[in-house]
Write a protein that holds these residues in place. Structure first.
Motif, PDB file in Angstrom:
ATOM      1  N   MET A  17      47.562  99.871  49.027  1.00 29.32           N
ATOM      2  CA  MET A  17      46.497  99.234  47.986  1.00 29.32           C
ATOM      3  C   MET A  17      46.915  98.804  46.994  1.00 29.32           C
ATOM      4  N   GLY A  18      46.313  97.905  46.294  1.00 30.47           N
ATOM      5  CA  GLY A  18      46.635  97.220  45.164  1.00 30.47           C
ATOM      6  C   GLY A  18      45.653  96.809  44.389  1.00 30.47           C
ATOM      7  N   TRP A  19      45.986  96.458  43.018  1.00 31.92           N
ATOM      8  CA  TRP A  19      45.342  96.056  42.068  1.00 31.92           C
ATOM      9  C   TRP A  19      45.471  94.506  41.614  1.00 31.92           C
ATOM     10  N   PHE A  20      44.474  93.844  41.422  1.00 33.67           N
ATOM     11  CA  PHE A  20      44.666  92.382  40.863  1.00 33.67           C
ATOM     12  C   PHE A  20      43.800  92.197  39.634  1.00 33.67           C
ATOM     13  N   ARG A  21      43.845  91.207  38.988  1.00 36.18           N
ATOM     14  CA  ARG A  21      42.948  90.936  37.687  1.00 36.18           C
ATOM     15  C   ARG A  21      42.690  89.348  37.595  1.00 36.18           C
ATOM     16  N   GLN A  22      41.603  89.125  37.013  1.00 40.27           N
ATOM     17  CA  GLN A  22      41.099  87.739  36.912  1.00 40.27           C
ATOM     18  C   GLN A  22      40.590  87.579  35.481  1.00 40.27           C
ATOM     19  N   ALA A  23      41.489  86.853  34.645  1.00 44.33           N
ATOM     20  CA  ALA A  23      40.749  86.571  33.302  1.00 44.33           C
ATOM     21  C   ALA A  23      39.914  85.468  33.140  1.00 44.33           C
ATOM     22  N   PRO A  24      39.206  85.213  32.362  1.00 41.67           N
ATOM     23  CA  PRO A  24      38.152  83.959  32.168  1.00 41.67           C
ATOM     24  C   PRO A  24      39.012  82.673  32.192  1.00 41.67           C
ATOM     25  N   GLY A  25      38.487  81.841  33.177  1.00 41.10           N
ATOM     26  CA  GLY A  25      39.320  80.351  33.123  1.00 41.10           C
ATOM     27  C   GLY A  25      40.712  80.521  33.750  1.00 41.10           C
ATOM     28  N   LYS A  26      41.311  81.697  34.267  1.00 37.91           N
ATOM     29  CA  LYS A  26      42.480  81.873  35.199  1.00 37.91           C
ATOM     30  C   LYS A  26      42.310  82.198  36.561  1.00 37.91           C
TER      31      LYS A  26
END
Length: 122
Positions: free
Chosen positions: A34-43
């Motif tokens: 299992m994993g976690w990712f993230r996405q910031a605005p514009g990235k």
């Protein structure tokens, strides 16, 4: 079809903490990394943390080491991300991910959740 549902996001001040949870269903949870990712605005979406399916070994991106902790509860089909000492740059939509292989879950996982928003104010 595998279902991953994230919860626990919200608004927090810098220096605060949040705990994200991901409930997994329609899969044999114990055989999935299992994993976690993230996405910031514009990235672009970026890897945050992963945990293996067997021995519980973990890996983190450098920017969260010492602040975030990933864990799993195979009895509850749940993976957690404890986030401490949050910074404004941690603001992003956080996604849960699953894959049979721990190397793949940190790169191109087979399954994704819908995401939960984390906002850290300065």
């Amino acid at each position: 079809q595998v279902l991953l549902v994230e919860s626990g996001g919200g608004l927090v001040q810098a220096g605060g903490s949040l705990r994200l949870s991901c409930a997994a269903s329609r899969l044999t949870f114990s055989i999935y990394a299992m994993g976690w990712f993230r996405q910031a605005p514009g990235k672009e979406r970026e890897f945050v943390a992963a945990i293996s399916r067997s021995d519980g070994s973990t890996t983190y991106t450098d920017s969260v080491k010492g602040r975030f902790t990933i864990s799993r509860d195979n009895a509850k089909n749940t993976v957690l991300l404890q986030m401490n000492s949050l910074k404004p740059e941690d603001t992003a939509v956080y996604y849960c991910a699953a894959d049979r292989n721990v190397a793949t879950v940190a790169a191109t996982p087979a399954y994704w959740g819908q995401g939960t928003q984390v906002t850290v104010s300065s």
